[in-house]
Design an enzyme around this catalytic site. Structure first.
Site, PDB file in Angstrom:
ATOM      1  N   GLY A 239       0.825  -1.385   0.216  1.00  0.00           N
ATOM      2  CA  GLY A 239      -0.019   0.353   0.253  1.00  0.00           C
ATOM      3  C   GLY A 239       0.956   0.933   0.355  1.00  0.00           C
ATOM      4  O   GLY A 239       0.300   2.239  -0.533  1.00  0.00           O
ATOM      5  N   PRO A 274       4.357  -5.595  -0.582  1.00  0.00           N
ATOM      6  CA  PRO A 274       4.313  -4.229  -1.310  1.00  0.00           C
ATOM      7  C   PRO A 274       4.731  -4.462  -2.831  1.00  0.00           C
ATOM      8  O   PRO A 274       5.219  -5.369  -3.258  1.00  0.00           O
ATOM      9  CB  PRO A 274       5.915  -3.207  -0.868  1.00  0.00           C
ATOM     10  CG  PRO A 274       6.480  -4.563  -0.546  1.00  0.00           C
ATOM     11  CD  PRO A 274       5.794  -6.035  -0.320  1.00  0.00           C
ATOM     12  N   GLY A 275       3.962  -3.324  -3.555  1.00  0.00           N
ATOM     13  CA  GLY A 275       4.123  -3.662  -5.374  1.00  0.00           C
ATOM     14  C   GLY A 275       4.208  -2.202  -5.944  1.00  0.00           C
ATOM     15  O   GLY A 275       5.331  -2.051  -6.831  1.00  0.00           O
ATOM     16  N   ARG A 276       3.434  -1.778  -5.394  1.00  0.00           N
ATOM     17  CA  ARG A 276       3.655  -0.504  -6.349  1.00  0.00           C
ATOM     18  C   ARG A 276       4.827   0.635  -5.830  1.00  0.00           C
ATOM     19  O   ARG A 276       5.662   1.134  -7.653  1.00  0.00           O
ATOM     20  CB  ARG A 276       2.691   0.597  -5.940  1.00  0.00           C
ATOM     21  CG  ARG A 276       2.322   1.854  -6.959  1.00  0.00           C
ATOM     22  CD  ARG A 276       1.277   2.956  -6.157  1.00  0.00           C
ATOM     23  NE  ARG A 276       0.110   2.310  -6.540  1.00  0.00           N
ATOM     24  CZ  ARG A 276      -1.175   2.508  -6.666  1.00  0.00           C
ATOM     25  NH1 ARG A 276      -0.838   3.225  -8.080  1.00  0.00           N
ATOM     26  NH2 ARG A 276      -1.923   1.020  -6.432  1.00  0.00           N
ATOM     27  N   ARG A 312      -5.178   2.429 -16.021  1.00  0.00           N
ATOM     28  CA  ARG A 312      -5.161   3.560 -14.566  1.00  0.00           C
ATOM     29  C   ARG A 312      -6.062   4.635 -14.737  1.00  0.00           C
ATOM     30  O   ARG A 312      -6.946   4.860 -14.169  1.00  0.00           O
ATOM     31  CB  ARG A 312      -3.897   2.783 -13.615  1.00  0.00           C
ATOM     32  CG  ARG A 312      -3.221   2.191 -13.913  1.00  0.00           C
ATOM     33  CD  ARG A 312      -2.466   2.343 -12.980  1.00  0.00           C
ATOM     34  NE  ARG A 312      -2.118   2.904 -11.129  1.00  0.00           N
ATOM     35  CZ  ARG A 312      -2.177   4.284 -11.021  1.00  0.00           C
ATOM     36  NH1 ARG A 312      -1.399   5.142 -12.080  1.00  0.00           N
ATOM     37  NH2 ARG A 312      -2.444   4.494 -10.365  1.00  0.00           N
ATOM     38  N   TYR A 316      -9.240   5.093 -12.515  1.00  0.00           N
ATOM     39  CA  TYR A 316      -9.537   5.424 -11.115  1.00  0.00           C
ATOM     40  C   TYR A 316      -9.495   7.678 -11.461  1.00  0.00           C
ATOM     41  O   TYR A 316      -8.854   7.973 -10.163  1.00  0.00           O
ATOM     42  CB  TYR A 316      -8.350   4.951 -10.254  1.00  0.00           C
ATOM     43  CG  TYR A 316      -8.328   3.821 -10.075  1.00  0.00           C
ATOM     44  CD1 TYR A 316      -8.940   2.940 -10.173  1.00  0.00           C
ATOM     45  CD2 TYR A 316      -7.055   3.272 -10.349  1.00  0.00           C
ATOM     46  CE1 TYR A 316      -8.704   1.472  -9.491  1.00  0.00           C
ATOM     47  CE2 TYR A 316      -6.705   1.769 -10.524  1.00  0.00           C
ATOM     48  CZ  TYR A 316      -7.383   0.859  -9.360  1.00  0.00           C
ATOM     49  OH  TYR A 316      -7.009  -0.311  -9.927  1.00  0.00           O
ATOM     50  N   CYS A 342     -13.083   3.100 -28.516  1.00  0.00           N
ATOM     51  CA  CYS A 342     -13.919   3.475 -28.941  1.00  0.00           C
ATOM     52  C   CYS A 342     -14.495   3.772 -27.318  1.00  0.00           C
ATOM     53  O   CYS A 342     -15.644   3.343 -27.616  1.00  0.00           O
ATOM     54  CB  CYS A 342     -15.187   2.283 -29.929  1.00  0.00           C
ATOM     55  SG  CYS A 342     -13.585   2.302 -31.292  1.00  0.00           S
ATOM     56  N   GLU A 343     -13.915   4.168 -26.552  1.00  0.00           N
ATOM     57  CA  GLU A 343     -14.978   4.423 -25.269  1.00  0.00           C
ATOM     58  C   GLU A 343     -14.240   5.766 -25.172  1.00  0.00           C
ATOM     59  O   GLU A 343     -13.347   6.934 -25.074  1.00  0.00           O
ATOM     60  CB  GLU A 343     -14.119   3.834 -24.065  1.00  0.00           C
ATOM     61  CG  GLU A 343     -14.206   2.273 -24.425  1.00  0.00           C
ATOM     62  CD  GLU A 343     -15.523   2.236 -24.259  1.00  0.00           C
ATOM     63  OE1 GLU A 343     -16.079   2.453 -23.381  1.00  0.00           O
ATOM     64  OE2 GLU A 343     -16.205   0.847 -24.491  1.00  0.00           O
ATOM     65  N   TYR A 371       1.154  -2.060 -12.044  1.00  0.00           N
ATOM     66  CA  TYR A 371      -0.717  -1.944 -12.075  1.00  0.00           C
ATOM     67  C   TYR A 371      -0.634  -1.293 -14.019  1.00  0.00           C
ATOM     68  O   TYR A 371      -1.596  -0.401 -14.334  1.00  0.00           O
ATOM     69  CB  TYR A 371      -1.555  -0.886 -11.428  1.00  0.00           C
ATOM     70  CG  TYR A 371      -1.348  -1.267 -10.030  1.00  0.00           C
ATOM     71  CD1 TYR A 371      -2.163  -2.941 -10.448  1.00  0.00           C
ATOM     72  CD2 TYR A 371      -0.113  -0.912  -9.056  1.00  0.00           C
ATOM     73  CE1 TYR A 371      -1.799  -3.455  -8.945  1.00  0.00           C
ATOM     74  CE2 TYR A 371      -0.281  -1.343  -8.198  1.00  0.00           C
ATOM     75  CZ  TYR A 371      -0.663  -2.790  -7.761  1.00  0.00           C
ATOM     76  OH  TYR A 371      -0.632  -3.369  -6.400  1.00  0.00           O
TER      77      TYR A 371
END
Ligand SMILES: Cc1ncc(COP(=O)(O)O)c(C=O)c1O
Length: 427
Positions: A239, A274-276, A312, A316, A342-343, A371
């Site tokens: 986190g 931990p990742g990010r 991302r 978010y 197409c969004e 991510y």
């Protein structure tokens, strides 16, 4: 601190010009810096160096096996959330004795695979999961080590979609109710209660929510001990945030110091996920500008990367810095950076002042190492892009660009009786 920097107006990853990699590999593509990944892992792991701990890299943040292999070489473990991630971690040579398995929806098959692989511990998240794991382990003649993921009801003060430690979230078991689950689990013959775990959210930029959660865990571990349930592992989750824009998250040293002050360490090994903080600023997504659409209302820089490559911003509303791969005197443009999907949510940046890109220019979307590729999809039938790792003055392809054949691999056109023009009934 990362190893993406300009030298004479040219963006480099370590000692390799980003434009050289883009020319040889095509765009879009992900580029990771080996030195940055290692530096971040060591800064984090080293900050806990004087306490018994295992740094289990969150595989979901960047699951390329070449990246995982780096951490295996540093003595790191893995935090996994699926059978697929277990396969990746094992393929990368991560010691199964340092793998923790999190997630609210493990299947019986995934549990069996993890038990066969002899992982360290399952972080279980519901009473039903506890019962199923006991059952699966029993049928295999094994004993599964578990921690119950408790939900400490702490607000991580981050984006609601990546906040996980409040009562309203699907994650973990309410810390008030978890004692009862521990009592049940410790009476089951195919479970071994080994720890307590928690993960309150991602991209936290202050230490206080981590400290608040840890205080609640300490109190909880004390209650367990009083009930004769000894705890060996305290899993504090991941986190810790990074700087995407102007955030000033604590350095891993500061984070570790704040936690170590609170740790009631007697006989405990700390697990960290931990990742990010390790991978986020160690990677970029490189795209090419296809078109620049200017209008009195709005400008759009259309690039060849899209939300399927990096979701991302769409998911978010996340901020990623946009940089030119080659700096020039081209001035500033306020624009949306958009992809070909197409969004209307297909954007990398909105209303952003940036270099006045022209068609053919290369663009770096910064802080995309976590991510990023791991959340990529084939939406709009776009082949997933390659991943490259730079080490000093060389780069290595760690994942090939997918081909059109890859897109349809595994798909079948059924051989309908009567052929494909069979009559629709009731007509
Ligand atoms: C259980 C668990 N552990 C660890 C992490 C990694 O979080 P981060 O990348 O913010 O460190 C996550 C992220 O969602 C998670 O769900």
């Amino acid at each position: 601190m990362h190893h993406f920097a300009y030298k004479e107006g040219e963006l480099y990853c370590e000692d390799v010009p980003v434009s050289k990699i883009a020319r040889e590999m095509g765009t879009p593509l992900y580029i990771y810096s080996h030195a940055t990944l290692l530096r971040h892992f060591r800064a984090f792991d080293g900050a806990f160096g004087d306490v018994p701990h295992i740094t289990c890299f969150a595989v979901k943040s960047n699951s390329n096996i070449a990246v995982l292999k780096l951490f295996a070489g540093e003595g790191g473990g893995a935090d996994i959330v699926s059978g697929g991630e277990l396969y990746r971690a094992l393929s990368a040579g991560i010691d199964p004795g340092k793998i923790v398995y999190s997630g609210v929806g493990k299947t019986a098959e995934e549990m069996a695979y993890a038990l066969r692989s002899e992982i360290l511990m399952f972080n279980v998240e519901s009473s039903q999961e506890i019962a199923l794991l006991n059952d699966v382990a029993g049928k295999m003649g094994k004993r599964a080590s578990i921690a119950i993921r408790v939900n400490p009801d702490v607000d991580p003060e981050t984006h609601p979609y990546i906040s996980t430690g409040l009562k309203e979230h699907k994650f973990g078991i309410d810390i008030e109710k978890a004692l009862e689950d521990y009592r049940v689990a410790s009476g089951l013959s195919h479970l071994h209660v080994a720890g307590v775990s928690c993960h309150i959210g991602s991209q936290l930029t202050r230490v206080s929510p981590f400290v608040d959660a840890l205080r609640k865990l300490n109190e909880f571990v004390g209650k367990l001990r009083k009930k004769g349930i000894p705890i060996e592992y305290l899993d504090l989750g991941g986190g810790l945030g990074i700087t995407y824009d102007k955030e000033a998250p604590p350095h891993p040293g500061e984070y570790a110091a704040a936690l170590k002050k609170e740790l009631d360490m007697e006989g405990l090994t700390v697990v960290l996920e931990p990742g990010r903080v390790i991978a986020g600023n160690a990677g970029i997504l490189v795209a090419k500008v296809l078109y620049v659409k200017r209008s009195p209302q709005k400008n759009f820089v259309v690039i060849d990367a899209a939300m399927n490559d990096l979701i991302r911003p769409s998911l978010y509303g996340s901020y990623h810095d946009i940089q030119p791969v080659r700096r020039s005197e081209q001035g500033v443009l306020k624009a949306d950076v958009v992809g070909p999907i197409c969004e209307s949510t297909d954007f990398m940046a909105r209303d952003r002042d940036m270099a006045a890109f022209e068609p053919g220019d290369l663009m770096a979307v910064m802080s995309a190492g976590a991510y990023g590729f791991s959340m990529a999809s084939n939406y709009n039938s776009r082949p997933r892009v390659p991943e490259v790792m730079v080490r000093k003055d060389r780069y290595f392809v760690i994942r090939e660009r997918e081909t059109y054949e890859d897109l349809v691999r595994g798909e079948r056109i059924p051989d309908f009786p009567g052929g494909h023009k069979s009559v629709i009934s009731n007509q």
